[in-house]
Write a protein that holds these residues in place. Structure first.
Motif, short mmCIF file in Angstrom:
data_model
loop_
_atom_site.label_atom_id
_atom_site.label_comp_id
_atom_site.label_asym_id
_atom_site.label_seq_id
_atom_site.Cartn_x
_atom_site.Cartn_y
_atom_site.Cartn_z
N ILE A 120 -5.06 -0.19 -9.92
CA ILE A 120 -5.63 -0.74 -8.27
C ILE A 120 -5.46 -2.04 -8.76
O ILE A 120 -5.21 -3.22 -9.49
CB ILE A 120 -7.28 -0.63 -9.00
N TYR A 121 -5.39 -3.05 -7.12
CA TYR A 121 -5.47 -4.60 -6.60
C TYR A 121 -6.45 -5.01 -5.86
O TYR A 121 -7.31 -4.56 -5.23
CB TYR A 121 -3.86 -4.18 -6.25
N LEU A 172 -3.68 7.84 0.34
CA LEU A 172 -3.99 5.98 0.18
C LEU A 172 -5.64 5.62 0.20
O LEU A 172 -6.01 4.58 -0.21
CB LEU A 172 -3.22 5.49 0.95
N SER A 173 -6.25 6.76 0.98
CA SER A 173 -7.64 6.60 1.09
C SER A 173 -8.50 6.82 0.01
O SER A 173 -8.79 7.62 -0.12
CB SER A 173 -8.24 6.75 2.29
N GLU A 193 -7.67 -4.08 2.41
CA GLU A 193 -6.98 -3.32 3.21
C GLU A 193 -7.34 -1.84 3.95
O GLU A 193 -6.84 -1.15 4.05
CB GLU A 193 -5.65 -3.11 2.84
N ASP A 194 -7.74 -1.68 2.51
CA ASP A 194 -8.96 0.26 2.75
C ASP A 194 -10.47 0.32 3.76
O ASP A 194 -11.10 -1.24 2.57
CB ASP A 194 -8.74 0.43 1.42
N TRP A 221 -6.11 -7.15 -3.49
CA TRP A 221 -5.89 -7.00 -2.26
C TRP A 221 -6.23 -5.19 -1.83
O TRP A 221 -6.35 -5.07 -0.21
CB TRP A 221 -4.47 -7.24 -1.87
N GLN A 222 -6.43 -4.09 -2.45
CA GLN A 222 -6.71 -2.60 -1.77
C GLN A 222 -8.26 -3.00 -0.84
O GLN A 222 -8.54 -2.18 -0.30
CB GLN A 222 -6.20 -1.75 -2.66
N ALA A 253 -11.75 3.19 -7.85
CA ALA A 253 -11.33 1.99 -7.10
C ALA A 253 -11.75 0.63 -7.99
O ALA A 253 -11.08 -0.30 -8.35
CB ALA A 253 -11.36 1.03 -5.77
N THR A 259 1.80 2.11 -3.67
CA THR A 259 1.00 2.68 -4.44
C THR A 259 1.01 4.75 -4.19
O THR A 259 0.23 5.87 -4.88
CB THR A 259 -0.40 2.78 -4.22
N ARG A 316 0.42 -1.12 0.02
CA ARG A 316 -0.18 0.12 0.02
C ARG A 316 0.58 1.04 -0.03
O ARG A 316 0.66 2.59 -0.80
CB ARG A 316 -1.28 0.11 0.86
#
Length: 445
Positions: A345-346, A288-289, A352-353, A348-349, A297, A245, A242
Protein backbone atom coordinates in the motif's frame (compact mmCIF):
# COMPACT_ATOMS: atom_id res chain seq x y z
CA UNK A 1 -22.23 5.78 19.89
CA UNK A 2 -23.00 3.41 17.04
CA UNK A 3 -24.73 5.07 14.09
CA UNK A 4 -25.09 1.93 11.98
CA UNK A 5 -28.72 1.79 10.76
CA UNK A 6 -29.00 -1.88 11.72
CA UNK A 7 -27.42 -1.46 15.15
CA UNK A 8 -28.88 -2.77 18.36
CA UNK A 9 -29.73 -6.23 19.65
CA UNK A 10 -31.73 -8.45 17.34
CA UNK A 11 -33.29 -11.86 17.59
CA UNK A 12 -31.39 -14.48 15.59
CA UNK A 13 -32.71 -15.06 12.08
CA UNK A 14 -32.66 -18.61 10.71
CA UNK A 15 -32.89 -19.70 7.06
CA UNK A 16 -31.86 -22.61 4.86
CA UNK A 17 -30.26 -23.01 1.46
CA UNK A 18 -28.15 -25.51 -0.44
CA UNK A 19 -27.97 -28.03 2.38
CA UNK A 20 -27.01 -25.43 4.98
CA UNK A 21 -28.80 -24.01 8.00
CA UNK A 22 -27.76 -20.41 8.68
CA UNK A 23 -28.47 -18.41 11.82
CA UNK A 24 -27.69 -14.67 11.77
CA UNK A 25 -26.61 -13.04 15.04
CA UNK A 26 -25.78 -9.48 16.05
CA UNK A 27 -24.60 -7.95 19.29
CA UNK A 28 -23.13 -4.70 20.49
CA UNK A 29 -19.44 -4.58 21.41
CA UNK A 30 -17.35 -1.73 22.85
CA UNK A 31 -15.38 0.34 20.37
CA UNK A 32 -12.60 0.35 22.96
CA UNK A 33 -12.59 -2.80 25.07
CA UNK A 34 -10.71 -0.90 27.78
CA UNK A 35 -13.78 1.33 28.06
CA UNK A 36 -16.73 -1.10 28.14
CA UNK A 37 -19.22 1.66 28.89
CA UNK A 38 -18.10 3.88 26.03
CA UNK A 39 -19.21 3.98 22.37
CA UNK A 40 -20.28 0.69 20.81
CA UNK A 41 -20.22 -1.04 17.45
CA UNK A 42 -22.57 -3.64 16.05
CA UNK A 43 -20.95 -7.02 15.43
CA UNK A 44 -22.52 -9.46 12.97
CA UNK A 45 -21.88 -13.19 12.74
CA UNK A 46 -23.50 -16.02 10.82
CA UNK A 47 -23.54 -19.53 12.27
CA UNK A 48 -23.67 -22.30 9.65
CA UNK A 49 -24.54 -25.95 10.21
CA UNK A 50 -25.03 -28.82 7.79
CA UNK A 51 -28.73 -29.46 7.27
CA UNK A 52 -29.94 -32.31 9.46
CA UNK A 53 -27.31 -31.62 12.12
CA UNK A 54 -28.55 -28.29 13.40
CA UNK A 55 -29.87 -29.81 16.65
CA UNK A 56 -26.67 -31.74 17.41
CA UNK A 57 -24.30 -30.58 20.12
CA UNK A 58 -21.48 -29.82 17.69
CA UNK A 59 -18.39 -27.84 18.73
CA UNK A 60 -18.04 -24.41 17.16
CA UNK A 61 -15.28 -23.34 14.78
CA UNK A 62 -14.66 -19.63 14.25
CA UNK A 63 -13.41 -18.67 10.78
CA UNK A 64 -11.03 -15.71 10.86
CA UNK A 65 -10.68 -14.48 7.30
CA UNK A 66 -7.82 -12.76 5.56
CA UNK A 67 -7.46 -9.03 5.22
CA UNK A 68 -7.36 -6.78 7.08
CA UNK A 69 -10.72 -5.26 6.26
CA UNK A 70 -12.40 -8.18 4.52
CA UNK A 71 -15.83 -9.40 5.52
CA UNK A 72 -16.38 -13.07 6.30
CA UNK A 73 -17.09 -15.36 3.38
CA UNK A 74 -20.75 -15.88 2.56
CA UNK A 75 -21.97 -19.48 2.62
CA UNK A 76 -22.93 -19.47 -1.05
CA UNK A 77 -19.41 -18.47 -2.09
CA UNK A 78 -17.19 -19.95 0.61
CA UNK A 79 -14.12 -21.93 -0.30
CA UNK A 80 -13.55 -25.67 -0.12
CA UNK A 81 -12.78 -25.52 3.59
CA UNK A 82 -16.40 -24.82 4.64
CA UNK A 83 -18.00 -28.06 3.51
CA UNK A 84 -15.15 -30.00 5.08
CA UNK A 85 -15.46 -28.11 8.36
CA UNK A 86 -19.21 -28.68 8.53
CA UNK A 87 -18.60 -32.42 8.88
CA UNK A 88 -17.27 -31.75 12.38
CA UNK A 89 -18.34 -28.28 13.49
CA UNK A 90 -20.84 -25.49 13.62
CA UNK A 91 -18.96 -22.82 11.67
CA UNK A 92 -19.13 -19.19 12.78
CA UNK A 93 -18.51 -16.55 10.10
CA UNK A 94 -17.85 -13.26 11.87
CA UNK A 95 -17.75 -9.98 9.98
CA UNK A 96 -14.76 -8.36 11.65
CA UNK A 97 -15.44 -4.86 12.92
CA UNK A 98 -15.75 -2.33 10.15
CA UNK A 99 -16.73 -4.90 7.50
CA UNK A 100 -19.83 -6.51 6.03
CA UNK A 101 -22.88 -6.28 8.28
CA UNK A 102 -20.86 -5.20 11.29
CA UNK A 103 -20.77 -1.42 11.72
CA UNK A 104 -19.02 -0.43 8.48
CA UNK A 105 -15.98 1.82 8.23
CA UNK A 106 -15.55 3.56 4.88
CA UNK A 107 -15.34 7.05 3.41
CA UNK A 108 -19.04 7.65 4.00
CA UNK A 109 -19.40 6.43 7.58
CA UNK A 110 -16.05 7.86 8.67
CA UNK A 111 -17.10 11.27 7.35
CA UNK A 112 -19.15 11.60 10.55
CA UNK A 113 -15.97 12.27 12.52
CA UNK A 114 -14.97 15.92 12.93
CA UNK A 115 -11.43 15.56 11.59
CA UNK A 116 -8.74 13.12 10.51
CA UNK A 117 -7.31 12.87 14.01
CA UNK A 118 -10.63 11.66 15.41
CA UNK A 119 -10.98 9.21 12.53
CA UNK A 120 -7.49 7.82 13.09
CA UNK A 121 -8.17 7.45 16.82
CA UNK A 122 -11.32 5.51 15.98
CA UNK A 123 -9.55 3.19 13.52
CA UNK A 124 -6.78 2.48 16.01
CA UNK A 125 -9.32 0.10 17.58
CA UNK A 126 -9.70 -2.03 14.45
CA UNK A 127 -6.65 -4.27 14.71
CA UNK A 128 -6.29 -7.91 15.78
CA UNK A 129 -6.44 -7.17 19.52
CA UNK A 130 -9.91 -5.65 19.19
CA UNK A 131 -11.04 -8.38 16.78
CA UNK A 132 -10.03 -11.06 19.31
CA UNK A 133 -11.89 -9.35 22.14
CA UNK A 134 -14.95 -9.08 19.90
CA UNK A 135 -14.65 -12.80 19.25
CA UNK A 136 -14.60 -13.55 22.97
CA UNK A 137 -17.82 -11.58 23.47
CA UNK A 138 -19.35 -13.43 20.52
CA UNK A 139 -18.31 -16.79 21.99
CA UNK A 140 -20.05 -15.90 25.25
CA UNK A 141 -23.08 -14.60 23.35
CA UNK A 142 -23.47 -17.85 21.39
CA UNK A 143 -22.68 -20.22 24.24
CA UNK A 144 -24.31 -18.46 27.16
CA UNK A 145 -23.19 -19.29 30.67
CA UNK A 146 -21.88 -22.64 29.49
CA UNK A 147 -19.78 -21.24 26.64
CA UNK A 148 -17.06 -23.72 25.78
CA UNK A 149 -13.70 -22.93 24.22
CA UNK A 150 -14.02 -23.09 20.45
CA UNK A 151 -11.78 -23.98 17.56
CA UNK A 152 -10.37 -21.26 15.32
CA UNK A 153 -9.33 -21.45 11.67
CA UNK A 154 -7.28 -18.41 10.69
CA UNK A 155 -6.46 -17.75 7.05
CA UNK A 156 -3.73 -15.19 6.23
CA UNK A 157 -4.47 -12.13 8.42
CA UNK A 158 -6.85 -14.42 10.28
CA UNK A 159 -3.78 -16.40 11.32
CA UNK A 160 -2.27 -13.20 12.69
CA UNK A 161 -5.46 -12.76 14.70
CA UNK A 162 -5.22 -16.36 15.92
CA UNK A 163 -1.77 -15.69 17.37
CA UNK A 164 -3.12 -12.58 19.07
CA UNK A 165 -5.94 -14.78 20.40
CA UNK A 166 -3.37 -17.20 21.84
CA UNK A 167 -1.67 -14.20 23.43
CA UNK A 168 -4.72 -12.48 24.90
CA UNK A 169 -7.34 -15.14 25.59
CA UNK A 170 -6.05 -18.70 25.17
CA UNK A 171 -8.69 -19.88 27.63
CA UNK A 172 -11.24 -19.32 24.88
CA UNK A 173 -9.53 -21.72 22.47
CA UNK A 174 -9.84 -25.49 22.15
CA UNK A 175 -7.53 -25.76 19.12
CA UNK A 176 -6.14 -23.48 16.42
CA UNK A 177 -5.64 -24.09 12.70
CA UNK A 178 -3.63 -21.55 10.71
CA UNK A 179 -3.23 -21.41 6.93
CA UNK A 180 -0.75 -19.02 5.33
CA UNK A 181 -0.87 -16.79 8.39
CA UNK A 182 2.18 -16.94 10.66
CA UNK A 183 3.49 -13.35 10.88
CA UNK A 184 6.71 -12.09 12.35
CA UNK A 185 6.14 -11.57 16.07
CA UNK A 186 8.83 -8.94 16.58
CA UNK A 187 9.85 -7.65 13.15
CA UNK A 188 9.07 -4.16 11.88
CA UNK A 189 6.99 -3.52 8.77
CA UNK A 190 10.26 -2.72 6.97
CA UNK A 191 11.36 -6.33 7.50
CA UNK A 192 8.02 -7.57 6.19
CA UNK A 193 8.09 -5.53 3.00
CA UNK A 194 11.76 -6.02 2.28
CA UNK A 195 11.11 -9.75 2.16
CA UNK A 196 7.82 -9.24 0.31
CA UNK A 197 9.39 -7.31 -2.56
CA UNK A 198 11.91 -10.08 -3.16
CA UNK A 199 9.15 -12.70 -3.21
CA UNK A 200 7.03 -10.55 -5.53
CA UNK A 201 9.89 -10.30 -8.02
CA UNK A 202 10.15 -14.09 -7.95
CA UNK A 203 6.43 -14.37 -8.71
CA UNK A 204 6.88 -11.95 -11.62
CA UNK A 205 9.50 -14.28 -13.02
CA UNK A 206 7.15 -17.24 -12.69
CA UNK A 207 4.35 -15.34 -14.38
CA UNK A 208 6.40 -14.17 -17.37
CA UNK A 209 7.98 -17.61 -17.72
CA UNK A 210 4.47 -19.01 -18.12
CA UNK A 211 3.33 -16.18 -20.41
CA UNK A 212 6.44 -14.83 -22.19
CA UNK A 213 4.29 -13.00 -24.74
CA UNK A 214 2.83 -10.89 -21.95
CA UNK A 215 6.07 -9.03 -21.31
CA UNK A 216 5.98 -6.81 -24.42
CA UNK A 217 2.24 -6.40 -23.95
CA UNK A 218 2.58 -5.28 -20.33
CA UNK A 219 5.38 -2.91 -21.35
CA UNK A 220 3.17 -1.50 -24.12
CA UNK A 221 0.27 -0.91 -21.73
CA UNK A 222 2.57 0.87 -19.29
CA UNK A 223 4.06 3.01 -22.06
CA UNK A 224 0.57 3.93 -23.28
CA UNK A 225 -0.46 4.90 -19.75
CA UNK A 226 2.66 7.03 -19.33
CA UNK A 227 1.94 8.93 -22.56
CA UNK A 228 -1.81 9.33 -22.12
CA UNK A 229 -4.37 10.33 -19.52
CA UNK A 230 -6.39 7.10 -19.57
CA UNK A 231 -9.64 6.96 -17.61
CA UNK A 232 -11.37 3.84 -16.42
CA UNK A 233 -15.15 3.62 -16.87
CA UNK A 234 -15.49 4.89 -13.28
CA UNK A 235 -13.83 8.14 -14.39
CA UNK A 236 -10.65 7.72 -12.38
CA UNK A 237 -7.25 7.68 -14.00
CA UNK A 238 -5.27 4.50 -14.52
CA UNK A 239 -1.65 5.44 -13.91
CA UNK A 240 1.39 3.26 -14.56
CA UNK A 241 2.07 2.76 -10.88
CA UNK A 242 -1.53 1.79 -10.25
CA UNK A 243 -1.42 -0.62 -13.19
CA UNK A 244 1.61 -2.24 -11.58
CA UNK A 245 -0.39 -3.14 -8.47
CA UNK A 246 -2.30 -5.72 -10.54
CA UNK A 247 0.52 -8.05 -9.47
CA UNK A 248 -1.50 -8.77 -6.35
CA UNK A 249 -3.19 -11.45 -8.47
CA UNK A 250 0.06 -13.45 -8.58
CA UNK A 251 -0.36 -14.47 -4.96
CA UNK A 252 -3.19 -17.00 -5.27
CA UNK A 253 -3.76 -20.04 -7.41
CA UNK A 254 -7.28 -18.89 -8.24
CA UNK A 255 -6.11 -15.56 -9.69
CA UNK A 256 -2.54 -16.18 -10.86
CA UNK A 257 -3.57 -16.44 -14.51
CA UNK A 258 -6.18 -13.66 -14.42
CA UNK A 259 -3.76 -10.93 -15.51
CA UNK A 260 -2.97 -12.88 -18.67
CA UNK A 261 -6.60 -13.02 -19.69
CA UNK A 262 -7.03 -9.36 -18.81
CA UNK A 263 -4.00 -8.29 -20.86
CA UNK A 264 -5.23 -10.14 -23.93
CA UNK A 265 -8.14 -7.67 -24.04
CA UNK A 266 -5.88 -4.62 -23.60
CA UNK A 267 -5.79 -2.88 -26.99
CA UNK A 268 -8.42 -2.06 -29.57
CA UNK A 269 -8.09 0.13 -32.72
CA UNK A 270 -8.96 3.77 -32.09
CA UNK A 271 -9.33 6.76 -34.41
CA UNK A 272 -5.80 7.89 -33.56
CA UNK A 273 -4.19 4.49 -33.11
CA UNK A 274 -4.35 1.75 -30.47
CA UNK A 275 -6.38 2.50 -27.34
CA UNK A 276 -7.04 0.53 -24.18
CA UNK A 277 -10.39 -1.21 -24.33
CA UNK A 278 -13.24 -0.67 -21.92
CA UNK A 279 -13.17 -4.40 -21.23
CA UNK A 280 -9.57 -4.11 -20.06
CA UNK A 281 -10.14 -0.91 -18.11
CA UNK A 282 -13.23 -2.24 -16.37
CA UNK A 283 -11.39 -5.42 -15.48
CA UNK A 284 -8.50 -3.42 -14.04
CA UNK A 285 -10.86 -1.26 -12.00
CA UNK A 286 -12.52 -4.34 -10.52
CA UNK A 287 -9.16 -5.44 -9.11
CA UNK A 288 -7.71 -2.07 -8.19
CA UNK A 289 -10.56 -0.21 -6.48
CA UNK A 290 -10.63 -0.19 -2.68
CA UNK A 291 -14.30 0.80 -2.58
CA UNK A 292 -15.26 -2.57 -1.09
CA UNK A 293 -12.30 -2.85 1.29
CA UNK A 294 -10.96 0.54 2.38
CA UNK A 295 -9.74 -0.86 5.70
CA UNK A 296 -7.33 -3.07 3.79
CA UNK A 297 -5.56 0.04 2.57
CA UNK A 298 -5.82 1.95 5.85
CA UNK A 299 -4.66 -0.84 8.14
CA UNK A 300 -2.36 -2.94 5.98
CA UNK A 301 0.78 -1.57 7.58
CA UNK A 302 -0.62 -0.88 11.07
CA UNK A 303 -1.30 -4.61 11.51
CA UNK A 304 2.49 -4.95 11.88
CA UNK A 305 2.95 -1.96 14.20
CA UNK A 306 3.98 -2.51 17.80
CA UNK A 307 5.82 -0.37 20.28
CA UNK A 308 7.00 3.14 19.58
CA UNK A 309 8.24 2.86 16.00
CA UNK A 310 5.83 4.00 13.27
CA UNK A 311 5.47 2.17 9.99
CA UNK A 312 5.94 5.50 8.18
CA UNK A 313 4.73 4.19 4.79
CA UNK A 314 7.11 1.26 4.94
CA UNK A 315 6.26 -0.28 1.55
CA UNK A 316 6.73 3.09 -0.15
CA UNK A 317 10.15 3.62 1.42
CA UNK A 318 11.45 0.08 0.99
CA UNK A 319 10.47 0.07 -2.69
CA UNK A 320 13.44 2.35 -3.33
CA UNK A 321 15.69 -0.63 -2.52
CA UNK A 322 14.21 -2.54 -5.49
CA UNK A 323 14.81 -0.52 -8.67
CA UNK A 324 13.29 -3.29 -10.80
CA UNK A 325 9.87 -1.85 -9.88
CA UNK A 326 10.72 1.65 -11.18
CA UNK A 327 8.83 2.12 -14.45
CA UNK A 328 9.56 5.83 -14.87
CA UNK A 329 10.40 6.54 -18.49
CA UNK A 330 9.16 3.26 -19.88
CA UNK A 331 7.50 5.08 -22.80
CA UNK A 332 10.93 6.35 -23.91
CA UNK A 333 12.72 3.06 -23.38
CA UNK A 334 14.39 4.29 -20.18
CA UNK A 335 12.81 1.60 -17.98
CA UNK A 336 11.62 -1.95 -18.21
CA UNK A 337 10.88 -4.72 -18.39
CA UNK A 338 7.80 -3.82 -16.34
CA UNK A 339 7.50 -5.54 -13.00
CA UNK A 340 4.25 -5.72 -11.04
CA UNK A 341 4.01 -5.06 -7.31
CA UNK A 342 1.95 -7.11 -4.86
CA UNK A 343 -0.15 -6.27 -1.83
CA UNK A 344 1.88 -3.19 -0.87
CA UNK A 345 0.00 0.00 0.00
CA UNK A 346 1.35 3.42 -1.04
CA UNK A 347 0.46 6.97 -0.02
CA UNK A 348 -0.31 7.93 -3.65
CA UNK A 349 -3.16 5.42 -3.68
CA UNK A 350 -4.96 7.82 -1.35
CA UNK A 351 -4.65 10.41 -4.13
CA UNK A 352 -5.75 8.23 -7.05
CA UNK A 353 -8.53 6.00 -5.69
CA UNK A 354 -11.77 7.95 -5.03
CA UNK A 355 -12.72 5.50 -2.28
CA UNK A 356 -9.54 6.45 -0.42
CA UNK A 357 -9.08 10.14 -1.25
CA UNK A 358 -11.21 11.43 1.67
CA UNK A 359 -9.15 9.25 4.02
CA UNK A 360 -5.72 10.46 2.90
CA UNK A 361 -4.94 12.52 6.00
CA UNK A 362 -6.22 9.76 8.26
CA UNK A 363 -3.94 7.25 6.55
CA UNK A 364 -0.98 9.55 7.10
CA UNK A 365 -1.76 9.83 10.80
CA UNK A 366 -2.01 6.05 11.14
CA UNK A 367 1.29 5.64 9.27
CA UNK A 368 3.06 7.90 11.77
CA UNK A 369 1.30 6.72 14.93
CA UNK A 370 3.72 5.58 17.63
CA UNK A 371 1.54 4.39 20.52
CA UNK A 372 0.42 1.04 19.15
CA UNK A 373 0.02 -1.61 21.85
CA UNK A 374 1.70 -5.01 21.47
CA UNK A 375 -0.24 -7.66 19.58
CA UNK A 376 1.60 -10.73 20.82
CA UNK A 377 2.63 -11.96 24.28
CA UNK A 378 5.90 -13.78 23.64
CA UNK A 379 5.96 -15.34 27.11
CA UNK A 380 2.45 -16.67 26.81
CA UNK A 381 3.14 -18.06 23.35
CA UNK A 382 6.29 -19.76 24.62
CA UNK A 383 4.21 -21.43 27.34
CA UNK A 384 1.25 -22.20 25.06
CA UNK A 385 -0.88 -25.24 25.87
CA UNK A 386 -3.50 -24.93 23.10
CA UNK A 387 -3.02 -27.40 20.22
CA UNK A 388 -1.89 -25.41 17.16
CA UNK A 389 -1.20 -26.65 13.64
CA UNK A 390 -0.26 -24.43 10.71
CA UNK A 391 0.11 -24.77 6.96
CA UNK A 392 3.17 -22.85 5.76
CA UNK A 393 3.13 -22.44 1.99
CA UNK A 394 6.67 -22.70 0.71
CA UNK A 395 6.25 -20.16 -2.12
CA UNK A 396 3.67 -17.92 -0.45
CA UNK A 397 3.88 -14.44 -2.00
CA UNK A 398 2.10 -12.78 0.90
CA UNK A 399 3.65 -14.36 4.01
CA UNK A 400 7.38 -14.94 4.26
CA UNK A 401 8.35 -18.55 4.81
CA UNK A 402 11.39 -17.86 6.99
CA UNK A 403 9.53 -15.38 9.18
CA UNK A 404 6.67 -17.89 9.48
CA UNK A 405 8.97 -20.70 10.59
CA UNK A 406 10.68 -18.44 13.11
CA UNK A 407 7.26 -17.69 14.58
CA UNK A 408 6.32 -21.38 14.56
CA UNK A 409 9.37 -22.14 16.68
CA UNK A 410 8.33 -19.44 19.19
CA UNK A 411 4.92 -20.99 19.91
CA UNK A 412 5.14 -23.97 22.21
CA UNK A 413 3.67 -27.09 20.65
CA UNK A 414 2.90 -25.55 17.25
CA UNK A 415 3.20 -28.14 14.48
CA UNK A 416 3.94 -26.65 11.04
CA UNK A 417 3.17 -28.38 7.77
CA UNK A 418 5.42 -26.98 5.04
CA UNK A 419 4.09 -27.57 1.55
CA UNK A 420 4.83 -26.35 -1.96
CA UNK A 421 1.67 -27.93 -3.34
CA UNK A 422 -0.55 -24.94 -2.56
CA UNK A 423 -0.50 -21.17 -2.95
CA UNK A 424 -1.73 -18.65 -0.38
CA UNK A 425 -5.38 -19.60 -1.01
CA UNK A 426 -4.80 -23.32 -0.50
CA UNK A 427 -7.46 -23.77 2.18
CA UNK A 428 -10.06 -22.21 -0.09
CA UNK A 429 -8.99 -24.13 -3.17
CA UNK A 430 -8.66 -27.62 -1.75
CA UNK A 431 -10.48 -29.27 1.17
CA UNK A 432 -7.44 -31.53 1.57
CA UNK A 433 -5.62 -28.65 3.31
CA UNK A 434 -8.06 -28.55 6.22
CA UNK A 435 -8.24 -32.36 6.13
CA UNK A 436 -4.49 -32.52 6.67
CA UNK A 437 -4.55 -29.98 9.51
CA UNK A 438 -7.39 -31.81 11.26
CA UNK A 439 -5.45 -35.06 10.99
CA UNK A 440 -2.38 -33.37 12.45
CA UNK A 441 -4.38 -31.96 15.35
CA UNK A 442 -5.86 -35.38 16.06
CA UNK A 443 -2.52 -37.16 15.86
CA UNK A 444 -3.28 -39.18 12.76
CA UNK A 445 -0.84 -37.36 10.46
Amino acid sequence: MDTHPNAGPKAPVTYRHDGLVCVDHSLDVPLDHADPHGPTLSLFAREVTAAGREHEDLPRLLWLQGGPGGRAERPNAAGAWLRRALRDYRVVLMDQRGTGRSTPADRRTLAAFPDAAATAAHLAHFRADSIVRDAELLRAHLGGDAARPWSVLGQSFGGFCALTYLSLAPEGLAEVFITGGLPTLTGHADDVYRAAYARTLAHNERYFARYPGDQPLADAVAAHLERNDVRMPSGERLSVRRFQTLGITFGTAAKFDSLHYLLETAFVPGPRGPELSDTFLRGADAVLSFAERPLYALLHEPIYAQGGRPTAWSAHRIREEFPAFDATGIADGDAGPLRFTGEMIYPWQFEEDPALVPLRETAGLLAHRTDWPPLYDLGRLAANEVPVVAAVYYDDMFVDREQALETASAVRGLRPWITNTHAHDGVRADAAVLDRLLAMARGTA
